[in-house]
Design a protein around this motif. Structure first.
Motif, PDB file in Angstrom:
ATOM      1  N   GLU A  77      26.191  50.062  31.563  1.00 18.97           N
ATOM      2  CA  GLU A  77      27.403  49.385  32.017  1.00 18.97           C
ATOM      3  C   GLU A  77      27.846  48.399  30.943  1.00 18.97           C
ATOM      4  OE1 GLU A  77      29.000  50.060  34.727  1.00 18.97           O
ATOM      5  OE2 GLU A  77      27.525  51.388  35.668  1.00 18.97           O
ATOM      6  N   THR A  78      29.145  48.106  30.926  1.00 22.43           N
ATOM      7  CA  THR A  78      29.653  47.200  29.897  1.00 22.43           C
ATOM      8  C   THR A  78      30.479  46.045  30.471  1.00 22.43           C
ATOM      9  OG1 THR A  78      31.616  48.560  29.654  1.00 22.43           O
ATOM     10  CG2 THR A  78      29.777  49.067  28.196  1.00 22.43           C
ATOM     11  N   GLU A  79      30.734  46.054  31.795  1.00 25.82           N
ATOM     12  CA  GLU A  79      31.664  45.068  32.346  1.00 25.82           C
ATOM     13  C   GLU A  79      31.025  44.210  33.441  1.00 25.82           C
ATOM     14  OE1 GLU A  79      34.403  44.896  30.730  1.00 25.82           O
ATOM     15  OE2 GLU A  79      34.005  46.782  29.679  1.00 25.82           O
ATOM     16  N   ARG A  82      35.118  45.008  37.696  1.00 26.99           N
ATOM     17  CA  ARG A  82      35.563  46.394  37.606  1.00 26.99           C
ATOM     18  C   ARG A  82      36.955  46.535  36.981  1.00 26.99           C
ATOM     19  NH1 ARG A  82      39.012  47.946  41.494  1.00 26.99           N
ATOM     20  NH2 ARG A  82      38.440  50.139  41.440  1.00 26.99           N
ATOM     21  N   HIS A  83      37.808  45.500  37.173  1.00 29.70           N
ATOM     22  CA  HIS A  83      39.164  45.604  36.640  1.00 29.70           C
ATOM     23  C   HIS A  83      39.238  45.425  35.125  1.00 29.70           C
ATOM     24  CE1 HIS A  83      39.260  41.174  36.540  1.00 29.70           C
ATOM     25  NE2 HIS A  83      38.664  41.244  37.719  1.00 29.70           N
ATOM     26  N   ASP A  84      38.152  44.943  34.499  1.00 27.52           N
ATOM     27  CA  ASP A  84      38.176  44.788  33.045  1.00 27.52           C
ATOM     28  C   ASP A  84      38.197  46.143  32.330  1.00 27.52           C
ATOM     29  OD1 ASP A  84      38.333  42.079  33.034  1.00 27.52           O
ATOM     30  OD2 ASP A  84      36.167  41.773  32.959  1.00 27.52           O
ATOM     31  N   LYS A  85      37.605  47.138  32.950  1.00 26.76           N
ATOM     32  CA  LYS A  85      37.653  48.499  32.413  1.00 26.76           C
ATOM     33  C   LYS A  85      37.276  49.411  33.559  1.00 26.76           C
ATOM     34  CE  LYS A  85      35.993  50.835  28.261  1.00 26.76           C
ATOM     35  NZ  LYS A  85      34.963  50.578  27.231  1.00 26.76           N
ATOM     36  N   LYS A  86      36.000  49.577  33.808  1.00 32.23           N
ATOM     37  CA  LYS A  86      35.527  50.216  35.030  1.00 32.23           C
ATOM     38  C   LYS A  86      34.008  50.078  35.081  1.00 32.23           C
ATOM     39  CE  LYS A  86      34.684  54.808  35.003  1.00 32.23           C
ATOM     40  NZ  LYS A  86      34.774  56.263  34.928  1.00 32.23           N
ATOM     41  N   ASP A 311      37.801  54.378  39.073  1.00 27.17           N
ATOM     42  CA  ASP A 311      38.401  53.873  37.845  1.00 27.17           C
ATOM     43  C   ASP A 311      39.681  53.124  38.220  1.00 27.17           C
ATOM     44  OD1 ASP A 311      39.693  53.468  35.450  1.00 27.17           O
ATOM     45  OD2 ASP A 311      39.137  55.433  34.629  1.00 27.17           O
ATOM     46  N   GLN A 313      42.143  52.373  36.612  1.00 22.75           N
ATOM     47  CA  GLN A 313      43.368  52.901  36.014  1.00 22.75           C
ATOM     48  C   GLN A 313      43.787  54.241  36.611  1.00 22.75           C
ATOM     49  OE1 GLN A 313      41.759  52.400  32.097  1.00 22.75           O
ATOM     50  NE2 GLN A 313      41.583  50.313  32.831  1.00 22.75           N
TER      51      GLN A 313
END
Lengths: 440, 316
Positions: A77-79, A82-86, A311, A313
């Motif tokens: 995971e990187t965030e 969740r709204h920063d990317k997913k 996601d 987006q």
């Protein structure tokens, strides 16, 4: 991830082109974007390789458990939000069976694990893992239940015991590959790490203090095991949120990487399993171990997971097609809306509430809402006409009338011409649908 | 020994604390409460917890459209808003009561504003907790209703719902006239939420009288949007955006309207239990993303949410 300039320092600066890029700097830029492999450079030093590989490792290691179709992956995971990317790898749920359980109880839990399967907006929501816990203290008894479970269930396994001998006994009885070993702790980590290394199984490491856990992780890694998951030992919901957040934030936003592994939460035996699973789903949980899961709790839990791991987006779409609501028949009206899930659910709920039987046609607008789809040309009179025809709804309803969303009043003339059906412009807000339906 | 750092965010902003209800010392008759005050993201005690999140019991003066499963515990009491409210407080320990004056709807019962205001006064007499009051959602009628309610309960500091972009002046005036607090409603969008608070401020409403409602979508009906909108509002407020530093209210009662919440289905488990957790899950998502107040329909899901808040705050 290191920047192109940091990577460039370790490259030979020969611009030899053997990596298929004209210059070392160009190659470095591709590496920084993960679009090239370091091994394509024949000249990079061993030291450089080691340094770059360490610093380019994902902040949270990707760990896979099981094999084949039901294999699961957690971590990477990187965030934080969740709204920063997913969020990438959804929280997984396990039902745990004790090796002291009666035959009947074990059978019931195995059935539960396979029965908890639901289809929703084109996705299957299901239980992910089965844990077997060595409460008996008897390695043979443990191994025998593990063997049974691995034959009767296709789900990946978690071998739960503090006794390395029992883990080894069970491992030889497993017919599914790569179960998770749970868990190494202060007392047994050396032997557990040795077993995990020998069997090449992922290993959970447990400590109820984060400093102690980081210490233990370092030792287990030094013993040669890298596929780790962490049990932070939360005793209540507050510790669950705080510790999970500290570990996640340190890994993805700060330089502290010592706990960069996915998290397993053991919610067995504390009476708050569902709450812990719900909170873990929102706050950085990899796996949640549960005593059992009532279907009435499983569905909201699974739907929450589906929502959080969507996601941001890409909106969830519902399948285009005809949806009968309140048992419609020949004299029921026809309405249409878009396949943006939020629009569909709102409209469907308002029709249901009216208790008036109706046909709801969902037109494929690639997941866009009414106004957006209309503006983007994804919702046209031609498209609606086509959807009406292919669904066959105009034969099912003899009312010779189609209700369209209020925002599409401009479409009514053309649609009436094309379909030869009376077009009624509905309300602009879905909440007005009930009143309209009742007035027909 | 490895030292694991606690990555405390250095937020420059803080959520305001809004008081609801007034005690007898201040001329009212309530046990006043305060909401908001968080100095960090939800339930991180090392950043600053703020006031305890509060649970509001929903009472509707025309319950004809209610799902029975949600309010089964109240039995026939749902026909009488006063008894219903009293049971919320006495039996199910609601922190506040939310009275939705649906009877005023001109298209159904069309109760008069005066009758509606009388109901509010009766409910106030029956319970000692602060009260939230909504109209029926019809703009013209709500203006009259809120004016009547505001005047009839002058010293009680109600929370009046709701101000929205197209209709905020009358209700703001009604709130200001008698020092009631006000709900600023926006539709799933951080910019609209901010815009609403700016409109209110320009109109003269002080921010410490405002509670934001960014619209909580029920589980399975767009909850993911709500979750992220709430988080973004809370983060922006903590980063220092004055115009978003009001406490947040989420009405989770619409959870019961999702088909999956209560549809009879042999494989989905007991419908009442499922509906209970459908609402509780929505509420938990609201809390985890920043809600300070939840309007709840079922006493059973309120009990789940109370247990969750206790656990998440570690008893604080």
């Amino acid at each position: 991830m290191p920047t192109a300039i940091e990577i460039f320092k370790f490259l030979p600066k020969k611009n030899c082109g053997k990596c298929n890029f004209p210059t070392c700097l160009a190659f470095a830029m591709q590496l920084a974007n993960s679009k090239a492999k370091l091994s394509d450079c024949p000249y990079v030093t061993e030291e450089g390789k080691a340094k770059l590989e360490a610093s380019s490792a994902p902040p949270i290691r990707l760990v896979s458990i099981g094999a084949g179709e039901s294999k699961i992956e957690i971590g990477d995971e990187t965030e934080l939000y969740r709204h920063d990317k997913k969020f990438f790898h959804q929280t997984r749920y396990a039902i745990v069976i004790s090796d002291q359980a009666s035959e009947k109880e074990a059978t019931a839990k195995l059935k539960r694990a396979s029965d908890l399967r639901f289809d929703r907006v084109g996705q299957t929501l299901a239980m992910d893992l089965v844990g077997v816990r060595n409460d008996s203290g008897d390695p043979a008894r443990f191994a025998s239940l593990v063997s049974r479970v691995s034959k009767e269930s296709a789900l990946p396994l978690i071998l739960m015991s503090d006794d390395p001998t029992a883990i080894k006994a069970a491992a030889s009885a497993v017919t599914l590959s790569r179960p998770l070993i749970y868990a190494a702790s202060g007392g047994n980590y050396q032997a557990m790490a040795a077993v995990a290394k020998e069997l090449k199984f992922p290993l959970a490491v447990r400590h109820d203090d984060l400093n102690g856990l980081a210490d233990l992780v370092e030792k287990v890694r030094a013993a040669g095991v890298e596929d780790l998951v962490l049990d932070l030992g939360p005793k209540d919901l507050r510790q669950l949120v705080e510790r999970n957040t500290i570990v996640r934030k340190n890994a993805v936003k700060k330089s502290f990487r010592g706990l960069g592994y996915p998290i397993v939460t053991n919610a067995c035996g504390n009476g708050q399993g569902v709450l812990m699973a719900l909170v873990s789903t929102m706050k950085y949980g990899g796996i949640v171990l549960l005593d059992d899961l009532n279907p009435a709790h499983a569905i909201p839990l699974f739907v929450l997971r589906q929502n959080i791991y969507t996601d941001p987006q890409v909106p969830i779409q519902v399948k285009a097609g005809l949806y009968p609501i309140n048992n419609p028949g020949e004299d029921s009206p026809v309405l249409f809306t878009t396949n943006f899930s939020l629009t569909y659910f709102t409209v469907a709920a308002d029709i249901e509430k009216s208790r008036v039987p109706a046909w709801l046609l969902v037109v494929d607008t690639e997941g866009l809402s009414v106004m957006t789809a209309f503006s983007a040309g994804k919702l046209t009179a031609e498209g609606v006409d086509e959807a009406l025809r292919s669904s066959g709804v105009l034969e099912k309803s003899k009312k010779n009338m189609v209700i369209i969303p209020g925002m599409l009043s401009r479409m009514s003339g053309k649609l009436q011409e094309m379909t030869g059906t009376k077009i009624v412009v509905g309300p602009r807000e879905s909440s007005g649908i009930a009143k309209l339906l009742k007035s027909l | 020994m490895v030292e694991v750092p606690v990555p405390r965010e250095k937020w420059s902003g803080k959520i305001g604390a809004v008081k609801l209800g007034t005690s007898s010392a201040e001329g009212g008759s309530r046990q006043a409460v305060e909401v908001g005050g968080a100095a960090g993201m939800p339930f991180l005690s090392y950043e600053g917890l703020g006031k305890r999140q509060l649970l509001v019991g929903e009472v509707i003066d025309d319950p004809s459209l209610l799902t029975d499963l949600a309010v089964r515990a109240f039995g026939d009491s749902v026909r009488d808003p006063v008894t219903w409210a009293k049971r919320w407080v006495d039996e199910f320990h609601a922190d506040l009561v939310c009275l939705k004056l649906r009877s005023t709807n001109p298209e159904s019962l069309n109760a008069s504003s005066e009758d509606a205001a009388r109901t509010v006064v009766e409910v106030l007499k029956a319970v000692s907790v602060p009260i939230i009051v909504y109209g029926c959602g019809q703009e013209e009628k709500d203006s009259k209703t809120m004016e009547a309610v505001s005047n009839a309960c002058a010293r009680e500091r109600l929370l009046l719902g709701q101000a929205e972009e197209a209709a905020y002046k009358t209700i703001s005036a009604a709130a200001m006239a008698n020092r009631h607090a006000l709900i600023a409603f926006s539709n799933l969008d951080i910019n609209l939420a901010k815009q609403m608070n700016i409109l209110l401020a320009d109109f003269g409403v002080k921010l410490d009288n405002v509670i934001m409602d960014p619209l909580m979508a029920g589980l399975g009906m767009g909850l993911e949007y709500s979750y992220s909108v709430n988080e973004r509002i809370r983060i922006a407020a903590l980063m220092g955006d004055r115009m978003l530093q009001a406490p947040m209210l989420c009405d989770i009662t619409t959870s019961w309207e999702a088909r999956e919440a209560t549809e009879e289905n042999d494989q989905w488990g007991d419908a009442e239990e499922r509906g209970t957790w459908w609402e509780a899950t929505t509420g938990l998502a609201a809390l985890m993303s920043g809600a300070d107040l939840l309007i709840v329909r079922s006493p059973r899901s309120m009990a789940v949410l109370r247990e969750a808040i206790d656990g998440l705050r570690g008893g604080q």
